[in-house]
Motif scaffolding. Structure first.
Motif, PDB file in Angstrom:
ATOM      1  N   PRO A  16      54.704  42.537  43.454  1.00 37.40           N
ATOM      2  CA  PRO A  16      54.280  43.585  42.511  1.00 37.40           C
ATOM      3  C   PRO A  16      52.904  43.256  41.923  1.00 37.40           C
ATOM      4  O   PRO A  16      52.605  42.097  41.620  1.00 37.40           O
ATOM      5  CB  PRO A  16      55.347  43.558  41.420  1.00 37.40           C
ATOM      6  CG  PRO A  16      56.513  42.844  42.021  1.00 37.40           C
ATOM      7  CD  PRO A  16      55.968  41.918  43.056  1.00 37.40           C
ATOM      8  N   LEU A  17      52.066  44.276  41.798  1.00 35.84           N
ATOM      9  CA  LEU A  17      50.732  44.088  41.246  1.00 35.84           C
ATOM     10  C   LEU A  17      50.759  44.413  39.758  1.00 35.84           C
ATOM     11  O   LEU A  17      51.383  45.387  39.340  1.00 35.84           O
ATOM     12  CB  LEU A  17      49.728  45.004  41.952  1.00 35.84           C
ATOM     13  CG  LEU A  17      49.556  44.785  43.449  1.00 35.84           C
ATOM     14  CD1 LEU A  17      48.643  45.847  44.029  1.00 35.84           C
ATOM     15  CD2 LEU A  17      48.993  43.409  43.722  1.00 35.84           C
ATOM     16  N   ASP A  18      50.045  43.625  38.979  1.00 37.32           N
ATOM     17  CA  ASP A  18      49.948  43.928  37.565  1.00 37.32           C
ATOM     18  C   ASP A  18      48.767  44.873  37.335  1.00 37.32           C
ATOM     19  O   ASP A  18      47.959  45.130  38.234  1.00 37.32           O
ATOM     20  CB  ASP A  18      49.822  42.652  36.727  1.00 37.32           C
ATOM     21  CG  ASP A  18      48.548  41.879  37.018  1.00 37.32           C
ATOM     22  OD1 ASP A  18      47.907  42.157  38.042  1.00 37.32           O
ATOM     23  OD2 ASP A  18      48.211  41.000  36.208  1.00 37.32           O
ATOM     24  N   ALA A  19      48.650  45.404  36.150  1.00 38.67           N
ATOM     25  CA  ALA A  19      47.634  46.405  35.825  1.00 38.67           C
ATOM     26  C   ALA A  19      46.220  45.849  36.006  1.00 38.67           C
ATOM     27  O   ALA A  19      45.326  46.561  36.467  1.00 38.67           O
ATOM     28  CB  ALA A  19      47.828  46.908  34.400  1.00 38.67           C
ATOM     29  N   ALA A  53      40.494  48.817  41.984  1.00 42.36           N
ATOM     30  CA  ALA A  53      39.931  50.158  41.831  1.00 42.36           C
ATOM     31  C   ALA A  53      38.452  50.093  41.471  1.00 42.36           C
ATOM     32  O   ALA A  53      37.634  50.836  42.028  1.00 42.36           O
ATOM     33  CB  ALA A  53      40.699  50.925  40.759  1.00 42.36           C
ATOM     34  N   GLU A  54      38.080  49.202  40.557  1.00 47.13           N
ATOM     35  CA  GLU A  54      36.669  49.087  40.153  1.00 47.13           C
ATOM     36  C   GLU A  54      35.810  48.589  41.310  1.00 47.13           C
ATOM     37  O   GLU A  54      34.692  49.055  41.500  1.00 47.13           O
ATOM     38  CB  GLU A  54      36.542  48.169  38.939  1.00 47.13           C
ATOM     39  CG  GLU A  54      37.066  48.799  37.661  1.00 47.13           C
ATOM     40  CD  GLU A  54      37.080  47.839  36.486  1.00 47.13           C
ATOM     41  OE1 GLU A  54      36.791  46.640  36.680  1.00 47.13           O
ATOM     42  OE2 GLU A  54      37.397  48.297  35.372  1.00 47.13           O
TER      43      GLU A  54
END
Length: 59
Positions: free
Chosen positions: A9-12, A19-20
């Motif tokens: 699982p990826l954290d925020a 994304a950036e």
């Protein structure tokens, strides 16, 4: 195009970093393409066939 398939699982923060980075890469590519387009705007590298002037035969 590529797809990320996480095995954990990826954290925020990780998602935000990915994304950036992707957005920065896409912006750089868009800027590069627009700079290339401005340089050649209105000017063609090659004349299309059929528009080149040809000498008429002398009678």
């Amino acid at each position: 195009m590529f797809a990320l398939v996480p095995t954990t699982p990826l954290d925020a923060n990780t998602i935000r970093f990915i994304a950036e980075s992707t957005n920065a890469m896409l912006e750089a590519r868009a800027a590069e393409q627009s700079a290339r387009g401005e340089r050649g705007a209105g000017a063609r590298r090659h004349t299309p066939i059929g528009t080149r002037p040809t000498a008429l035969p002398a009678n």
